[in-house]
Motif scaffolding. Structure first.
Motif, PDB file in Angstrom:
ATOM      1  N   LYS A 127      60.517   5.181  32.811  1.00 18.80           N
ATOM      2  CA  LYS A 127      61.352   4.530  31.733  1.00 18.80           C
ATOM      3  C   LYS A 127      60.886   4.764  30.152  1.00 18.80           C
ATOM      4  O   LYS A 127      61.471   5.066  29.517  1.00 18.80           O
ATOM      5  N   HIS A 128      59.338   4.506  30.277  1.00 17.89           N
ATOM      6  CA  HIS A 128      58.549   4.922  28.856  1.00 17.89           C
ATOM      7  C   HIS A 128      58.996   6.499  28.549  1.00 17.89           C
ATOM      8  O   HIS A 128      59.271   6.794  27.217  1.00 17.89           O
ATOM      9  N   LEU A 129      58.805   7.283  29.406  1.00 19.20           N
ATOM     10  CA  LEU A 129      59.188   8.769  29.193  1.00 19.20           C
ATOM     11  C   LEU A 129      60.797   9.283  28.699  1.00 19.20           C
ATOM     12  O   LEU A 129      60.824   9.965  27.850  1.00 19.20           O
ATOM     13  N   GLU A 130      61.442   8.183  29.257  1.00 18.85           N
ATOM     14  CA  GLU A 130      62.902   8.459  29.087  1.00 18.85           C
ATOM     15  C   GLU A 130      62.988   7.829  27.471  1.00 18.85           C
ATOM     16  O   GLU A 130      63.807   8.475  26.650  1.00 18.85           O
ATOM     17  N   ILE A 131      62.535   6.774  27.259  1.00 18.76           N
ATOM     18  CA  ILE A 131      62.574   6.131  25.875  1.00 18.76           C
ATOM     19  C   ILE A 131      62.143   7.193  24.736  1.00 18.76           C
ATOM     20  O   ILE A 131      62.573   7.608  23.585  1.00 18.76           O
ATOM     21  N   ALA A 132      60.891   7.859  25.244  1.00 19.72           N
ATOM     22  CA  ALA A 132      60.222   8.662  24.113  1.00 19.72           C
ATOM     23  C   ALA A 132      60.798   9.856  23.950  1.00 19.72           C
ATOM     24  O   ALA A 132      61.098  10.399  22.749  1.00 19.72           O
ATOM     25  N   ALA A 133      61.670  10.360  24.969  1.00 15.73           N
ATOM     26  CA  ALA A 133      62.697  11.468  24.933  1.00 15.73           C
ATOM     27  C   ALA A 133      63.657  11.502  23.915  1.00 15.73           C
ATOM     28  O   ALA A 133      64.030  12.238  23.189  1.00 15.73           O
ATOM     29  N   LYS A 134      64.354  10.102  24.206  1.00 13.92           N
ATOM     30  CA  LYS A 134      65.361   9.705  22.964  1.00 13.92           C
ATOM     31  C   LYS A 134      64.991   9.690  21.681  1.00 13.92           C
ATOM     32  O   LYS A 134      65.372  10.123  20.923  1.00 13.92           O
ATOM     33  N   ASP A 184      58.530  -6.738  22.361  1.00 15.04           N
ATOM     34  CA  ASP A 184      59.411  -5.810  21.672  1.00 15.04           C
ATOM     35  C   ASP A 184      58.667  -4.650  21.505  1.00 15.04           C
ATOM     36  O   ASP A 184      57.323  -4.339  21.218  1.00 15.04           O
ATOM     37  N   LEU A 185      59.288  -3.587  22.084  1.00 16.66           N
ATOM     38  CA  LEU A 185      58.631  -2.260  22.037  1.00 16.66           C
ATOM     39  C   LEU A 185      58.448  -1.810  20.694  1.00 16.66           C
ATOM     40  O   LEU A 185      59.277  -1.702  19.845  1.00 16.66           O
ATOM     41  N   LEU A 186      57.090  -1.160  20.468  1.00 20.02           N
ATOM     42  CA  LEU A 186      56.780  -0.818  18.958  1.00 20.02           C
ATOM     43  C   LEU A 186      56.729   0.853  19.016  1.00 20.02           C
ATOM     44  O   LEU A 186      57.284   1.534  18.151  1.00 20.02           O
ATOM     45  N   ALA A 187      56.181   1.352  20.290  1.00 24.44           N
ATOM     46  CA  ALA A 187      55.919   2.705  20.224  1.00 24.44           C
ATOM     47  C   ALA A 187      55.499   3.243  21.673  1.00 24.44           C
ATOM     48  O   ALA A 187      55.021   2.537  22.390  1.00 24.44           O
ATOM     49  N   VAL A 188      55.970   4.765  21.886  1.00 21.94           N
ATOM     50  CA  VAL A 188      55.554   5.322  23.261  1.00 21.94           C
ATOM     51  C   VAL A 188      54.953   6.553  22.654  1.00 21.94           C
ATOM     52  O   VAL A 188      55.464   7.295  21.813  1.00 21.94           O
ATOM     53  N   VAL A 189      53.886   6.707  23.401  1.00 25.19           N
ATOM     54  CA  VAL A 189      52.803   8.101  23.170  1.00 25.19           C
ATOM     55  C   VAL A 189      52.957   8.629  24.245  1.00 25.19           C
ATOM     56  O   VAL A 189      52.757   7.953  25.310  1.00 25.19           O
ATOM     57  N   VAL A 190      53.052   9.796  24.372  1.00 23.87           N
ATOM     58  CA  VAL A 190      53.289  10.828  25.462  1.00 23.87           C
ATOM     59  C   VAL A 190      52.046  11.861  25.388  1.00 23.87           C
ATOM     60  O   VAL A 190      51.924  12.314  24.311  1.00 23.87           O
ATOM     61  N   PHE A 191      51.426  11.942  26.543  1.00 24.80           N
ATOM     62  CA  PHE A 191      50.458  12.907  26.726  1.00 24.80           C
ATOM     63  C   PHE A 191      50.953  14.010  27.671  1.00 24.80           C
ATOM     64  O   PHE A 191      51.313  13.734  28.786  1.00 24.80           O
ATOM     65  N   GLN A 192      50.806  15.302  27.427  1.00 23.56           N
ATOM     66  CA  GLN A 192      51.198  16.581  28.538  1.00 23.56           C
ATOM     67  C   GLN A 192      50.436  17.736  28.169  1.00 23.56           C
ATOM     68  O   GLN A 192      49.301  17.549  27.092  1.00 23.56           O
ATOM     69  N   ASN A 193      50.522  18.494  28.882  1.00 23.84           N
ATOM     70  CA  ASN A 193      49.757  19.910  28.827  1.00 23.84           C
ATOM     71  C   ASN A 193      48.222  19.613  28.878  1.00 23.84           C
ATOM     72  O   ASN A 193      47.482  20.278  28.251  1.00 23.84           O
ATOM     73  N   ILE A 244      49.866  15.558  22.319  1.00 22.89           N
ATOM     74  CA  ILE A 244      50.313  14.252  22.068  1.00 22.89           C
ATOM     75  C   ILE A 244      51.585  14.134  21.230  1.00 22.89           C
ATOM     76  O   ILE A 244      51.809  15.022  20.513  1.00 22.89           O
ATOM     77  N   HIS A 245      52.478  13.241  21.705  1.00 28.07           N
ATOM     78  CA  HIS A 245      53.676  12.964  21.136  1.00 28.07           C
ATOM     79  C   HIS A 245      54.053  11.666  20.667  1.00 28.07           C
ATOM     80  O   HIS A 245      53.782  10.763  21.685  1.00 28.07           O
ATOM     81  N   PHE A 246      54.100  11.240  19.535  1.00 30.29           N
ATOM     82  CA  PHE A 246      54.364   9.898  18.962  1.00 30.29           C
ATOM     83  C   PHE A 246      55.811   9.577  19.007  1.00 30.29           C
ATOM     84  O   PHE A 246      56.580  10.449  18.393  1.00 30.29           O
ATOM     85  N   ALA A 247      56.111   8.308  19.522  1.00 29.95           N
ATOM     86  CA  ALA A 247      57.795   8.187  19.291  1.00 29.95           C
ATOM     87  C   ALA A 247      57.622   6.460  18.781  1.00 29.95           C
ATOM     88  O   ALA A 247      57.420   5.564  19.522  1.00 29.95           O
ATOM     89  N   GLY A 248      57.857   6.165  17.615  1.00 22.97           N
ATOM     90  CA  GLY A 248      57.862   5.009  17.195  1.00 22.97           C
ATOM     91  C   GLY A 248      59.421   4.348  17.309  1.00 22.97           C
ATOM     92  O   GLY A 248      60.411   5.171  16.934  1.00 22.97           O
ATOM     93  N   ALA A 249      59.363   3.178  17.788  1.00 22.76           N
ATOM     94  CA  ALA A 249      60.660   2.422  18.273  1.00 22.76           C
ATOM     95  C   ALA A 249      61.068   1.462  16.963  1.00 22.76           C
ATOM     96  O   ALA A 249      62.440   1.408  17.181  1.00 22.76           O
ATOM     97  N   ARG A 250      60.478   1.557  15.996  1.00 24.44           N
ATOM     98  CA  ARG A 250      60.885   0.588  14.904  1.00 24.44           C
ATOM     99  C   ARG A 250      59.976   1.115  13.541  1.00 24.44           C
ATOM    100  O   ARG A 250      59.101   1.756  13.823  1.00 24.44           O
ATOM    101  N   PRO A 251      60.581   0.785  12.275  1.00 25.62           N
ATOM    102  CA  PRO A 251      59.994   1.061  11.288  1.00 25.62           C
ATOM    103  C   PRO A 251      58.505   0.292  11.258  1.00 25.62           C
ATOM    104  O   PRO A 251      58.533  -0.914  11.583  1.00 25.62           O
ATOM    105  N   GLY A 252      57.509   0.959  10.614  1.00 27.17           N
ATOM    106  CA  GLY A 252      56.326   0.322  10.328  1.00 27.17           C
ATOM    107  C   GLY A 252      55.594  -0.030  11.845  1.00 27.17           C
ATOM    108  O   GLY A 252      54.517  -0.825  11.805  1.00 27.17           O
ATOM    109  N   TRP A 253      55.853   0.934  12.750  1.00 26.90           N
ATOM    110  CA  TRP A 253      55.068   0.741  14.186  1.00 26.90           C
ATOM    111  C   TRP A 253      53.695   1.166  13.923  1.00 26.90           C
ATOM    112  O   TRP A 253      52.782   0.700  14.969  1.00 26.90           O
ATOM    113  N   ALA A 254      53.530   2.135  13.095  1.00 21.43           N
ATOM    114  CA  ALA A 254      51.984   2.635  12.943  1.00 21.43           C
ATOM    115  C   ALA A 254      50.796   1.527  12.392  1.00 21.43           C
ATOM    116  O   ALA A 254      50.361   2.221  11.582  1.00 21.43           O
TER     117      ALA A 254
END
Length: 160
Positions: free
Chosen positions: A12-19, A44-53, A61-71
């Motif tokens: 679920k979270h990898l799919e959200i991060a991809a979008k 409330d989802l704030l962010a998803v971070v993906v680690f790969q390679n 690392i790939h950051f994916a913020g779900a709303r403004p001001g998430w960081a």
């Protein structure tokens, strides 16, 4: 705000991060780390971070913020503690390959403590160049180095 971090629901979270990142997908070794703001019974989802390679030197690392001001500082502190803590992910280095057109991501990475390493020609998913940035564990200002932690018995003696 009550922050909750989770590694549950990987698909679920990898799919959200991809979008959110407009990624074409993740590698087989990709894992996600999601941050939620819990208010009462709601999350409330704030962010998803993906680690790969993942390799001997660290992980991308790939950051994916779900709303403004998430960081927020609390969120970044939790993220980097997870990434660098030996008993959690335990990476020695995080690499952030950022498409050259994504200036906002580069600014976030710089403000978080990443450094420029170079340009990876045709390194982005869309074929454009990627700007490669990285952060080593011993450079991360979001965590305390073990050498800076005073053992309790020494602290007690100093207080006497």
């Amino acid at each position: 705000m009550n922050l909750i971090f989770t590694k549950a629901d990987q698909d679920k979270h990898l799919e959200i991060a991809a979008k959110l990142t407009r990624s074409t997908g993740w590698r087989d070794d990709a894992t996600s780390f999601a941050a939620y703001d819990e208010r009462g019974d709601e999350q409330d989802l704030l962010a998803v971070v993906v680690f790969q390679n993942v390799d001997m030197t660290g992980a991308d690392i790939h950051f994916a913020g779900a709303r403004p001001g998430w960081a927020s500082r609390r969120l970044l502190r939790g993220l980097f503690r997870f990434a660098f803590a030996p008993r959690l992910a335990g990476y020695n280095m995080l690499r952030a390959p950022i498409p050259e057109a994504n200036v906002d991501a580069m600014v976030l990475a710089l403000r978080s403590g990443f450094r420029f390493d170079g340009r990876l020609r045709a390194g982005a998913a869309d074929g454009s160049d990627a700007i490669l940035m990285s952060m080593k564990r011993d450079e991360c200002r979001w965590i305390l180095p073990v050498s800076n932690i005073t053992p309790m018995r020494e602290f007690a003696r100093a207080a006497e």
